[in-house]
Design a protein around this motif. Structure first.
Motif, PDB file in Angstrom:
ATOM      1  N   ALA A  67      38.179  47.901  37.043  1.00 24.13           N
ATOM      2  CA  ALA A  67      39.077  47.016  37.778  1.00 24.13           C
ATOM      3  C   ALA A  67      39.578  47.747  39.019  1.00 24.13           C
ATOM      4  O   ALA A  67      39.551  48.980  39.092  1.00 24.13           O
ATOM      5  N   CYS A  70      42.685  48.023  42.142  1.00 28.15           N
ATOM      6  CA  CYS A  70      44.023  47.668  42.620  1.00 28.15           C
ATOM      7  C   CYS A  70      43.915  47.183  44.061  1.00 28.15           C
ATOM      8  O   CYS A  70      43.474  47.916  44.942  1.00 28.15           O
ATOM      9  N   LEU A 100      47.151  40.167  37.412  1.00 28.41           N
ATOM     10  CA  LEU A 100      45.763  40.505  37.111  1.00 28.41           C
ATOM     11  C   LEU A 100      44.924  39.251  37.305  1.00 28.41           C
ATOM     12  O   LEU A 100      45.079  38.273  36.561  1.00 28.41           O
ATOM     13  N   ASN A 121      41.079  37.296  37.926  1.00 28.17           N
ATOM     14  CA  ASN A 121      39.646  37.397  37.650  1.00 28.17           C
ATOM     15  C   ASN A 121      38.882  36.465  38.576  1.00 28.17           C
ATOM     16  O   ASN A 121      39.088  35.253  38.554  1.00 28.17           O
ATOM     17  N   TYR A 125      45.879  43.264  40.879  1.00 35.15           N
ATOM     18  CA  TYR A 125      44.656  43.928  40.421  1.00 35.15           C
ATOM     19  C   TYR A 125      43.529  42.899  40.281  1.00 35.15           C
ATOM     20  O   TYR A 125      43.750  41.802  39.751  1.00 35.15           O
ATOM     21  N   PHE A 129      40.530  42.155  38.236  1.00 33.68           N
ATOM     22  CA  PHE A 129      39.791  42.442  37.012  1.00 33.68           C
ATOM     23  C   PHE A 129      38.524  41.590  37.007  1.00 33.68           C
ATOM     24  O   PHE A 129      38.444  40.552  36.351  1.00 33.68           O
ATOM     25  N   LEU A 185      44.442  49.232  32.079  1.00 31.19           N
ATOM     26  CA  LEU A 185      45.347  48.389  31.311  1.00 31.19           C
ATOM     27  C   LEU A 185      46.428  49.208  30.611  1.00 31.19           C
ATOM     28  O   LEU A 185      47.576  48.771  30.511  1.00 31.19           O
ATOM     29  N   ILE A 209      53.387  41.193  33.129  1.00 31.82           N
ATOM     30  CA  ILE A 209      52.003  40.999  33.567  1.00 31.82           C
ATOM     31  C   ILE A 209      51.751  39.496  33.675  1.00 31.82           C
ATOM     32  O   ILE A 209      52.110  38.729  32.770  1.00 31.82           O
ATOM     33  N   THR A 243      48.491  36.966  34.254  1.00 30.09           N
ATOM     34  CA  THR A 243      47.037  36.857  34.403  1.00 30.09           C
ATOM     35  C   THR A 243      46.703  35.505  35.009  1.00 30.09           C
ATOM     36  O   THR A 243      47.385  34.505  34.746  1.00 30.09           O
ATOM     37  N   ILE A 288      43.648  40.031  27.617  1.00 28.05           N
ATOM     38  CA  ILE A 288      44.753  40.950  27.931  1.00 28.05           C
ATOM     39  C   ILE A 288      45.796  40.932  26.821  1.00 28.05           C
ATOM     40  O   ILE A 288      46.324  41.980  26.423  1.00 28.05           O
TER      41      ILE A 288
END
Length: 593
Positions: free
Chosen positions: A468, A470, A480, A482, A505, A507, A518, A528, A530, A544
């Protein structure tokens, strides 16, 4: 000026009051209506124009909705929708809160079965017919209209195989126009061509050999001949098969001459047929073209590379490789299961196989992914186009579930590129050899780099599997993301007052996860978030949560993605807004954190 017949048709009962001599005029009016609306509102054009006479004849002869009519697939069904009470709101087709582009049971009693994916009609109609027999309703008619591309799929043959040993009152109508979205392929296409041209002896008939009454081929645009034959077949019990010849795009010269382009042409001039040009200068490339151009470039350098697609060479842009290297690029027709196992077979012989399937269609080959590829740990490279929300095609076509249904499969690598560079680099990395199958998912539409082809294309870098990255440092909240939905995150962060609080981030790998990062994130941040362009149930965010539970982290985790619903048709922007993953919704969320 002749009376406008169509304006007086509010349902098929009105249609059945007409004299047969009025039907050719109605057919012309219906064609003009479809052309006028689709030219402005967009949608699937050619398929519905090709079955205008057949549509009118079916509703004229059969007592719909008591007699059950199934379209396979719904691309053909615009005329059906207009004649069954949806004429006045047909202009809302495929738009938010409007009617669906496909037959839909909840929309109308005349839509007897939902059809967005192909080759389901024969099995569904046979199920209905046998159910009618069990209920003692032996006079009810059950009609499946299926295209020549759809009938080549295995499921259609499974249905025919079963039908031939029943006394079900089933009529299968083959709408044979030699094209699906792209031209039909394979030995069955050649067989049907031989039948149409009279080169195949009538006694050598594969449908008859299945114990199904065969008639045809007949001209599907001769409405009187179609009606006559339907009335004859209406009196015959048991399974029947009518072979009808049509022209896709019939009635619009350009649509007849360029059937691929006019399958769904976008906006065009209703009079001349000329497609309105879109301003495409200085726009980022389509993800499908990034795939198509990259795979061709790699294949020219690596003779082991093979391209496979089930009936989507234009939609996937595998057409570039098919034109340049036809001996190593295969369109296997609407046969997703075969495509996957065909790819697996090639992989056993050391070939680097790129199997390009729309995300929603890979669902049809799930067992083959598990049993034939992953269980044997074969390095097939699945390129999942149209992953995530797809817009106007709606619930049947969203690539919402691939992260969830692939993440649980052992040996599978799953990667979603952030942008065009990530896509070309993972394609490059995969053909170097991964020793595992990989699913590469990317969305419908364009990327974010207008200068990708001139500046980045061909400048490959190997990607470290499972890493992953940053994209932005922060102090309190870690977002996070995707895949390409990450651009919404980046835009939202730049638009808020206090971006220092938020780290971002990328991922790209859902499997394997970057557990080292992680651990650092889970022990550093208060919260966090996602975000994924896929179902949150079982998807990236779930991965996650599982990591946090396994490692006893108490960090607060919020999941964003596609909610636990089938998302209806509309624009991608509207669908993202509904799921709170558009830029504005993310800005609001980040501002209050």
């Amino acid at each position: 000026m002749p009376e406008n017949i169509l304006l007086n048709i509010n349902n098929p009962n009105d249609l059945r009051q007409l004299e047969q001599t009025q039907l050719p005029q109605l057919a012309q009016e219906l064609r003009n209506f479809i052309i006028d609306v689709v030219s402005v509102k967009e949608g699937h054009l050619g398929a519905s124009l090709g079955v205008v006479e057949l549509t009118i004849a079916l509703h004229y002869v059969f007592n719909t909705p008591d007699d059950l009519l199934i379209w396979d697939v719904g691309h053909q069904a615009y005329g059906h929708k207009i004649l069954t009470g949806r004429r006045d709101n047909f202009h809302t087709n495929r738009q938010l809160n409007g009617i669906s582009g496909f037959p839909k049971r909840s929309e109308s009693i005349y839509d007897t079965f939902g059809v967005g994916h192909s080759s389901t009609s024969i099995s569904a109609a046979l199920g209905m017919a046998i159910a009618s027999n069990l209920k003692g309703d032996f006079d009810k008619q059950h009609i499946a209209v299926i295209g020549d591309a759809s009938i080549a799929s295995g499921m259609a043959f499974e249905g025919l195989n079963h039908a031939g040993v029943t006394d079900a009152n089933l009529l299968v109508i083959l709408n044979d126009n030699a094209i699906g979205i792209d031209p039909s392929v394979g030995a069955l296409k050649n067989y049907l061509t031989a039948v149409k041209t009279g080169k195949n002896p009538r006694q050598n008939n594969m449908i008859k050999s299945l114990n199904i009454d065969y008639s045809g081929p007949i001209d599907g645009h001769d409405i009187f001949a179609v009606i006559k034959e339907l009335k004859r077949l209406q009196k015959i019990k048991g399974p029947k098969f009518l072979h009808v010849i049509t022209t896709k795009g019939k009635g619009l010269k350009q649509a007849e001459e360029d059937q691929v382009k006019y399958h769904a042409p976008g906006k065009f001039d209703a009079t001349t047929g000329e497609i309105h040009k879109k301003l495409e200068e200085n726009l980022p490339p389509k993800y499908q073209d990034v795939f198509g151009l990259t795979i061709l470039d790699l294949a020219r350098k690596n003779k082991k590379i093979i391209g496979i697609t089930p009936a989507m060479p234009s939609g996937s842009s595998l057409k570039f490789m098919m034109e340049a290297l036809p001996e190593r690029a295969f369109d296997v027709g609407i046969a997703e299961q075969h495509a996957v196992t065909f790819a697996a077979g090639m992989a056993t012989q050391g070939m680097m196989v790129f199997c390009n399937i729309y995300s929603t269609f890979l669902q049809r080959a799930y067992d083959q992914v598990i049993h034939d590829v992953a269980l044997q740990n074969l390095p097939v490279i699945f390129c999942l186009d149209r992953a995530g929300l797809v817009g106007e095609d709606g619930a049947t076509h969203h690539g919402a579930f691939d992260l969830a249904y692939l993440r649980c499969v052992p040996n599978m690598i799953i990667y979603s590129p952030l942008n065009e560079i990530g896509l070309q680099n993972i394609l490059y990395t995969a053909q170097l050899g991964l020793n595992h199958p990989i699913a590469i998912r990317y969305p419908r539409g364009r990327g974010v780099l207008p200068d990708w082809q001139s500046k980045y294309f061909g400048n490959y870098e190997k990607i470290e599997i499972g890493r992953a990255n940053c994209l932005k440092h922060g102090t309190e909240i870690a977002v996070l993301s995707n895949g390409p939905i990450g651009k919404n995150v980046s835009l939202a962060i730049t638009n808020i007052n206090n971006p220092k609080n938020i780290a971002h981030y990328d991922f790209a790998f859902v499997k394997p996860l970057d557990e080292k990062k992680l651990h650092s994130i889970s022990s550093t941040f208060k919260k966090i978030i996602t975000i994924e362009d896929g179902a949150t149930n079982g998807g990236f965010g779930s991965a996650i949560l599982e990591f946090a539970a396994r490692n006893n982290y108490n960090v607060k985790i919020q999941l964003l993605g596609i909610v636990d619903e089938f998302i209806e048709h509309g624009t991608v922007e509207q669908q993202q807004q509904y799921n709170n993953i558009d830029v504005k919704s993310l800005e609001i969320l980040f501002s209050i954190e």
